[in-house]
Design a protein around this motif. Structure first.
Motif, PDB file in Angstrom:
ATOM      1  N   ASN A   1      16.920  13.845  10.578  1.00 22.71           N
ATOM      2  CA  ASN A   1      16.156  14.426   9.465  1.00 22.71           C
ATOM      3  C   ASN A   1      15.460  13.343   8.657  1.00 22.71           C
ATOM      4  OD1 ASN A   1      17.446  16.665  10.423  1.00 22.71           O
ATOM      5  ND2 ASN A   1      18.315  17.299   8.462  1.00 22.71           N
ATOM      6  N   VAL A   2      16.156  12.226   8.444  1.00 24.16           N
ATOM      7  CA  VAL A   2      15.555  11.106   7.713  1.00 24.16           C
ATOM      8  C   VAL A   2      14.316  10.609   8.452  1.00 24.16           C
ATOM      9  CG1 VAL A   2      15.899   8.712   6.965  1.00 24.16           C
ATOM     10  CG2 VAL A   2      17.737  10.387   6.668  1.00 24.16           C
ATOM     11  N   GLN A   3      14.445  10.437   9.742  1.00 19.42           N
ATOM     12  CA  GLN A   3      13.333   9.907  10.524  1.00 19.42           C
ATOM     13  C   GLN A   3      12.178  10.894  10.606  1.00 19.42           C
ATOM     14  OE1 GLN A   3      15.142   8.510  14.183  1.00 19.42           O
ATOM     15  NE2 GLN A   3      15.855   6.633  13.186  1.00 19.42           N
ATOM     16  N   GLN A   4      12.491  12.184  10.638  1.00 17.53           N
ATOM     17  CA  GLN A   4      11.425  13.196  10.626  1.00 17.53           C
ATOM     18  C   GLN A   4      10.672  13.162   9.308  1.00 17.53           C
ATOM     19  OE1 GLN A   4      10.202  15.280  13.101  1.00 17.53           O
ATOM     20  NE2 GLN A   4       8.632  15.441  11.523  1.00 17.53           N
ATOM     21  N   HIS A   5      11.395  12.976   8.195  1.00 16.43           N
ATOM     22  CA  HIS A   5      10.749  12.883   6.884  1.00 16.43           C
ATOM     23  C   HIS A   5       9.833  11.659   6.830  1.00 16.43           C
ATOM     24  CE1 HIS A   5      11.312  12.989   2.203  1.00 16.43           C
ATOM     25  NE2 HIS A   5      10.053  13.104   2.570  1.00 16.43           N
ATOM     26  N   ILE A   6      10.311  10.546   7.349  1.00 17.52           N
ATOM     27  CA  ILE A   6       9.497   9.330   7.375  1.00 17.52           C
ATOM     28  C   ILE A   6       8.236   9.561   8.203  1.00 17.52           C
ATOM     29  CG2 ILE A   6       9.405   6.949   8.235  1.00 17.52           C
ATOM     30  CD1 ILE A   6      12.369   6.711   7.454  1.00 17.52           C
ATOM     31  N   GLN A   7       8.382  10.191   9.361  1.00 20.11           N
ATOM     32  CA  GLN A   7       7.232  10.482  10.213  1.00 20.11           C
ATOM     33  C   GLN A   7       6.217  11.363   9.492  1.00 20.11           C
ATOM     34  OE1 GLN A   7       6.495   9.679  13.466  1.00 20.11           O
ATOM     35  NE2 GLN A   7       8.375   8.897  14.345  1.00 20.11           N
ATOM     36  N   THR A   8       6.718  12.346   8.762  1.00 18.87           N
ATOM     37  CA  THR A   8       5.817  13.249   8.027  1.00 18.87           C
ATOM     38  C   THR A   8       5.038  12.500   6.959  1.00 18.87           C
ATOM     39  OG1 THR A   8       7.288  15.130   8.414  1.00 18.87           O
ATOM     40  CG2 THR A   8       5.730  15.324   6.592  1.00 18.87           C
ATOM     41  N   VAL A   9       5.724  11.635   6.238  1.00 13.28           N
ATOM     42  CA  VAL A   9       5.058  10.826   5.205  1.00 13.28           C
ATOM     43  C   VAL A   9       4.009   9.926   5.839  1.00 13.28           C
ATOM     44  CG1 VAL A   9       5.394   8.958   3.530  1.00 13.28           C
ATOM     45  CG2 VAL A   9       6.986  10.885   3.591  1.00 13.28           C
ATOM     46  N   LEU A  10       4.370   9.275   6.935  1.00 13.57           N
ATOM     47  CA  LEU A  10       3.433   8.355   7.597  1.00 13.57           C
ATOM     48  C   LEU A  10       2.219   9.088   8.138  1.00 13.57           C
ATOM     49  CD1 LEU A  10       5.948   6.071   9.525  1.00 13.57           C
ATOM     50  CD2 LEU A  10       4.554   5.421   7.551  1.00 13.57           C
ATOM     51  N   GLN A  11       2.428  10.267   8.723  1.00 14.11           N
ATOM     52  CA  GLN A  11       1.309  11.039   9.255  1.00 14.11           C
ATOM     53  C   GLN A  11       0.318  11.413   8.159  1.00 14.11           C
ATOM     54  OE1 GLN A  11       3.339  14.191  11.280  1.00 14.11           O
ATOM     55  NE2 GLN A  11       3.910  12.911  13.015  1.00 14.11           N
ATOM     56  N   SER A  12       0.849  11.854   7.032  1.00 11.26           N
ATOM     57  CA  SER A  12      -0.003  12.224   5.904  1.00 11.26           C
ATOM     58  C   SER A  12      -0.738  11.014   5.357  1.00 11.26           C
ATOM     59  CB  SER A  12       0.854  12.878   4.808  1.00 11.26           C
ATOM     60  OG  SER A  12       0.072  13.166   3.674  1.00 11.26           O
ATOM     61  N   TRP A  13      -0.015   9.903   5.227  1.00 14.94           N
ATOM     62  CA  TRP A  13      -0.631   8.696   4.678  1.00 14.94           C
ATOM     63  C   TRP A  13      -1.659   8.114   5.638  1.00 14.94           C
ATOM     64  CZ3 TRP A  13      -0.078   3.253   5.717  1.00 14.94           C
ATOM     65  CH2 TRP A  13      -0.557   2.429   4.686  1.00 14.94           C
ATOM     66  N   TRP A  14      -1.358   8.129   6.920  1.00 17.69           N
ATOM     67  CA  TRP A  14      -2.280   7.624   7.946  1.00 17.69           C
ATOM     68  C   TRP A  14      -3.596   8.388   7.876  1.00 17.69           C
ATOM     69  CZ3 TRP A  14      -2.439   3.704  11.447  1.00 17.69           C
ATOM     70  CH2 TRP A  14      -3.385   3.806  12.488  1.00 17.69           C
ATOM     71  N   ALA A  15      -3.524   9.686   7.722  1.00 23.88           N
ATOM     72  CA  ALA A  15      -4.724  10.506   7.696  1.00 23.88           C
ATOM     73  C   ALA A  15      -5.613  10.194   6.504  1.00 23.88           C
ATOM     74  CB  ALA A  15      -4.340  11.988   7.676  1.00 23.88           C
ATOM     75  N   SER A  16      -4.975   9.666   5.429  1.00 19.33           N
ATOM     76  CA  SER A  16      -5.754   9.378   4.214  1.00 19.33           C
ATOM     77  C   SER A  16      -6.274   7.950   4.153  1.00 19.33           C
ATOM     78  CB  SER A  16      -4.891   9.640   2.970  1.00 19.33           C
ATOM     79  OG  SER A  16      -3.819   8.703   2.878  1.00 19.33           O
ATOM     80  N   CYS A  17      -5.855   7.104   5.095  1.00 22.61           N
ATOM     81  CA  CYS A  17      -6.276   5.693   5.076  1.00 22.61           C
ATOM     82  C   CYS A  17      -7.747   5.538   5.471  1.00 22.61           C
ATOM     83  CB  CYS A  17      -5.399   4.869   6.024  1.00 22.61           C
ATOM     84  SG  CYS A  17      -3.738   4.559   5.402  1.00 22.61           S
TER      85      CYS A  17
ATOM     86  N   ASP B   1       0.830  -1.203   0.000  1.00 23.41           N
ATOM     87  CA  ASP B   1       0.000   0.000   0.000  1.00 23.41           C
ATOM     88  C   ASP B   1       0.866   1.255   0.000  1.00 23.41           C
ATOM     89  OD1 ASP B   1      -2.763  -1.170   0.365  1.00 23.41           O
ATOM     90  OD2 ASP B   1      -1.740  -2.057   2.080  1.00 23.41           O
ATOM     91  N   LEU B   2       2.033   1.162   0.634  1.00 20.30           N
ATOM     92  CA  LEU B   2       2.967   2.285   0.712  1.00 20.30           C
ATOM     93  C   LEU B   2       4.383   1.736   0.676  1.00 20.30           C
ATOM     94  CD1 LEU B   2       3.671   5.314   1.335  1.00 20.30           C
ATOM     95  CD2 LEU B   2       3.610   4.686   3.769  1.00 20.30           C
ATOM     96  N   THR B   3       5.233   2.380  -0.118  1.00 23.61           N
ATOM     97  CA  THR B   3       6.646   1.998  -0.189  1.00 23.61           C
ATOM     98  C   THR B   3       7.510   3.214   0.086  1.00 23.61           C
ATOM     99  OG1 THR B   3       6.250   0.208  -1.771  1.00 23.61           O
ATOM    100  CG2 THR B   3       8.481   1.090  -1.671  1.00 23.61           C
ATOM    101  N   LEU B   4       8.338   3.108   1.109  1.00 20.95           N
ATOM    102  CA  LEU B   4       9.307   4.152   1.436  1.00 20.95           C
ATOM    103  C   LEU B   4      10.635   3.773   0.786  1.00 20.95           C
ATOM    104  CD1 LEU B   4       8.469   4.467   5.231  1.00 20.95           C
ATOM    105  CD2 LEU B   4       7.645   5.943   3.391  1.00 20.95           C
ATOM    106  N   LEU B   5      11.063   4.556  -0.187  1.00 28.86           N
ATOM    107  CA  LEU B   5      12.324   4.295  -0.882  1.00 28.86           C
ATOM    108  C   LEU B   5      13.404   5.176  -0.280  1.00 28.86           C
ATOM    109  CD1 LEU B   5      14.101   3.088  -3.083  1.00 28.86           C
ATOM    110  CD2 LEU B   5      13.192   4.809  -4.675  1.00 28.86           C
ATOM    111  N   LEU B   6      14.321   4.551   0.455  1.00 31.69           N
ATOM    112  CA  LEU B   6      15.451   5.269   1.038  1.00 31.69           C
ATOM    113  C   LEU B   6      16.539   5.371  -0.024  1.00 31.69           C
ATOM    114  CD1 LEU B   6      15.400   3.477   4.482  1.00 31.69           C
ATOM    115  CD2 LEU B   6      14.702   5.820   4.014  1.00 31.69           C
ATOM    116  N   ASP B   7      16.806   6.598  -0.446  1.00 28.27           N
ATOM    117  CA  ASP B   7      17.692   6.818  -1.593  1.00 28.27           C
ATOM    118  C   ASP B   7      18.859   7.709  -1.212  1.00 28.27           C
ATOM    119  OD1 ASP B   7      18.320   6.882  -4.549  1.00 28.27           O
ATOM    120  OD2 ASP B   7      17.947   9.025  -4.184  1.00 28.27           O
TER     121      ASP B   7
END
Length: 218
Positions: free
Chosen positions: A202-218, A139-145
């Motif tokens: 910073n990486v973990q904050q970005h991940i948290q931001t993505v998850l928060q946004s995605w969680w709200a849309s689930c 449903d969601l893929t976090l690509l660490l690049d």
């Protein structure tokens, strides 16, 4: 904060992807902790592996046995054999009971490593994908690049003995990274690209931001 998404309907499937040294294992915990704090059941797993037989296959894939090199076709088939077992024994049952599955790599890794790195035709990989997964996708893929040179320095700094994949040349990992980015570009609704070259906070904050946004849309 409790949430009824853990007990109603189908669970969700989140994957973390990326090349060697990008920090998937470290940041997998961030994803799991985010979900657990919201009251959902979380299954943490990895590929290849996740089951007893899958982990045995993982050892075959990672062991650099010089006396008998592993052919590209054998590598690809072993990966999908482990994935079939993983799906049957672990992932599908967890999703069916409403758990959220967080997996360190899945089929995007196959398209990147075996497709991009090994040069296997993506159509052949897609045929096995359809056979084994029967339509199941994350449903969601976090690509660490991050740039390959920086990732390689991280791997070197670990000081561990390198496995069969970690011993590959820089051009292999460059092709892997490019394949990952192409897949992310082709499916922007599923993928979120995380700049893994940033400081860990910073990486973990970005991940948290993505998850928060995605969680709200689930």
């Amino acid at each position: 904060m409790l949430d009824d998404r853990s007990t109603t309907g189908h669970g969700r499937f989140i994957t973390l992807e990326g090349g060697e040294g990008v920090g998937k294992s470290t940041n997998l915990s961030v994803v799991c902790e985010f979900l657990e704090s919201r009251g959902v059941e979380v299954l943490r797993t990895r590929e290849p592996g996740g089951t007893l037989r899958g982990e045995a296959i993982r050892q075959l894939l990672l062991d650099p046995v010089e006396q008998e090199p592993l052919s590209d076709d054998a590598e690809l088939l072993l990966i999908f054999a482990a994935r079939a077992q993983h799906l049957e024994q672990l992932i599908r049952p967890a999703l069916a009971r409403g758990a959220w599955v967080v997996c360190d790599r899945f089929t995007d890794a196959t398209f990147a490593y075996q497709g991009g790195g090994r040069g296997i035709d993506s159509a052949r990989i897609a045929t096995l994908e359809a056979l084994v997964q029967r339509g199941l996708q994350p449903d969601l893929t976090l690509l660490l690049d991050m740039p390959v040179s920086a990732a390689q320095r991280r791997v070197n700094d670990r000081g561990n003995e390198r496995d069969r994949f970690e011993q590959e040349r820089v051009d292999f990992f460059t092709a892997v990274r490019e394949a990952y980015l192409r897949r992310a570009e082709a499916d922007p609704e599923r993928f979120a690209i995380i700049d893994a070259a940033q400081p860990l906070a910073n990486v973990q904050q970005h991940i948290q931001t993505v998850l928060q946004s995605w969680w709200a849309s689930c």
